[in-house]
Design a protein around this motif. Structure first.
Motif, mmCIF file in Angstrom:
data_model
loop_
_atom_site.group_PDB
_atom_site.id
_atom_site.type_symbol
_atom_site.label_atom_id
_atom_site.label_comp_id
_atom_site.label_asym_id
_atom_site.label_seq_id
_atom_site.Cartn_x
_atom_site.Cartn_y
_atom_site.Cartn_z
ATOM 1 N N TRP A 170 37.267 38.740 48.502
ATOM 2 C CA TRP A 170 38.358 39.283 47.516
ATOM 3 C C TRP A 170 39.020 40.354 48.471
ATOM 4 O O TRP A 170 38.373 40.999 49.213
ATOM 5 N N PHE A 171 40.215 40.406 48.033
ATOM 6 C CA PHE A 171 41.201 41.338 48.799
ATOM 7 C C PHE A 171 41.665 42.285 47.909
ATOM 8 O O PHE A 171 42.471 41.904 46.676
ATOM 9 N N ASN A 172 41.817 43.489 48.096
ATOM 10 C CA ASN A 172 42.368 44.595 47.234
ATOM 11 C C ASN A 172 43.977 44.778 47.257
ATOM 12 O O ASN A 172 44.401 44.798 48.624
ATOM 13 N N LYS A 173 44.481 44.750 46.275
ATOM 14 C CA LYS A 173 46.153 44.980 46.107
ATOM 15 C C LYS A 173 46.449 46.205 45.534
ATOM 16 O O LYS A 173 47.488 46.282 44.753
ATOM 17 N N ASN A 174 45.582 47.215 45.831
ATOM 18 C CA ASN A 174 45.914 48.718 45.385
ATOM 19 C C ASN A 174 45.780 48.623 43.839
ATOM 20 O O ASN A 174 46.383 49.285 43.229
ATOM 21 N N TYR A 175 44.652 47.936 43.487
ATOM 22 C CA TYR A 175 44.668 47.786 41.971
ATOM 23 C C TYR A 175 44.029 49.358 41.364
ATOM 24 O O TYR A 175 43.203 49.966 42.065
#
Length: 377
Positions: A170-175
């Motif tokens: 999983w990769f964080n997209k500045n959520y």
């Protein structure tokens, strides 16, 4: 440069070793590898002989290579049993073999720890050439470097065979929060996730996240029973013992995250993760009874919330698990590198890996089509 081989992590300073560790990787740090040895989770008796390499320059430790001499292929997550069978059928010994890896840990990271500013290809060549020389002298069949960072693959000697695998991360997209993350999903998939989380609450189950320093001795015992149960259900013995986890709780508590699930009467499940500089690594899970969606909540949703709250960019949830795709974990390539002493087998394995890679890439493309997002990046 001078190279030395040691038989235990007790023979090298923790400070000197850890000065080589990048990204606060919990699995290559001195404390983790030492706990494996001192707890007896790995030993010569169970097929893991520590044979780590140290590289010095004017008495300063400038590189280190976690290395084991193995007489089996268990606990590796890169499967070479077919290769061992082929050797056996040809009347040639496949074991012992060299393993440059972290025992029982299918997570990418440094496999040769090198001080910044050093000539990386030269250091790697020295380490691999040393192992080749030992192999010739002692008739050891091969060297296997498992789950290295891709940048280290590029710097390894050219005669090492590269094998590709697939994991889901999983990769964080500045959520901003979990709900913001779910807004990137299609409506149907978003409803499925919310339904699963609601099911956990409806069963009266509560989740608690604890840092390593907050976990009590009784809670470690509870976690270990759950962890052990995961293996017993498959008719296997657990790789790690309770002493290993208790030692880590003392030596690296700040890098431990334990999720405990309870139904107000008792604990019903637990998931243990490790914390790096930019990543969370989901590792161990267990429960006694099956509860609807509890595995997804404890192992994935709690970890995702932690990553968003603490600005972790990657959630590496370990090997396998196609069920992760619908929860937003993308298929990514993993790698291993292999040097084979016997030239005939080296050619056969190279041909095998070429065909395997074509299948792996096709599988990865199929997985990409199953992601739950409104539009693929």
């Amino acid at each position: 440069m001078v190279i030395k081989q040691i038989n235990s992590m007790t023979e090298v300073s923790a400070v000197s070793w850890n000065n080589l560790v990048q990204n606060n990787d919990p699995f290559v740090c001195h404390e983790f590898l030492l706990a494996l040895e001192q707890s007896g989770s790995i030993s010569e008796a169970n097929g893991w002989q520590s044979k780590h390499l140290l590289v010095f320059e004017q008495q300063e430790l400038i590189a280190a290579m976690p290395l084991y001499l193995k007489n089996h292929s268990r606990g590796e997550y890169v499967f070479d049993q077919q290769w061992a069978d082929a050797y056996y059928q040809s009347g040639i010994d496949y074991y012992p073999k060299w393993l440059n890896s972290i025992p029982f840990t299918p997570c990418q990271g440094q496999r040769i720890l090198i001080k910044k500013g050093q000539d990386i290809p030269a250091v790697m060549k020295l380490c691999v050439d040393t192992i080749k020389e030992y192999s010739q002298q002692k008739n050891i069949s091969s060297l296997h470097c498992l789950f290295p960072d891709y940048c280290q693959i590029e710097d390894l000697p050219q005669d090492m065979l590269i094998r590709t695998g697939v994991q889901f991360q999983w990769f964080n997209k500045n959520y901003r929060d979990f709900d913001d993350y779910l807004q990137s999903f299609t409506s149907r998939q978003r409803k499925n996730i919310n339904k699963e989380r609601r099911k956990v609450r409806q069963q009266g189950i509560q989740l608690q996240r604890l840092s390593g320093a907050e976990v009590t001795e009784q809670q470690w015992q509870v976690f270990y029973h759950f962890y052990e149960m995961t293996y017993l259900k498959r008719g296997q013995s657990a790789y790690l013992n309770i002493d290993f986890f208790q030692q880590l709780a003392q030596t690296m508590p700040e890098q431990i995250l334990l999720v405990l699930a309870n139904d107000e009467k008792a604990y019903v499940g637990a998931a243990l993760s490790f914390i790096g500089q930019d990543a969370l690594y989901g590792r161990y899970w267990g429960c006694y009874d099956e509860y609807h969606s509890l595995h997804f909540e404890a192992c994935y949703y709690q970890g995702l919330e932690y990553c968003i709250e603490h600005n972790k960019q990657i959630f590496d949830s370990g090997a396998q698990g196609e069920h992760k795709i619908s929860r937003g974990f993308k298929p990514i390539n993993t790698y291993s590198a292999h040097w084979i002493l016997n030239p005939d087998f080296a050619k056969l394995i190279a041909d095998f890996l070429k065909h395997e890679q074509e299948m792996i890439q096709g599988y990865k493309q199929d997985c990409m089509q199953l992601l739950p997002f409104k539009a693929l990046d």
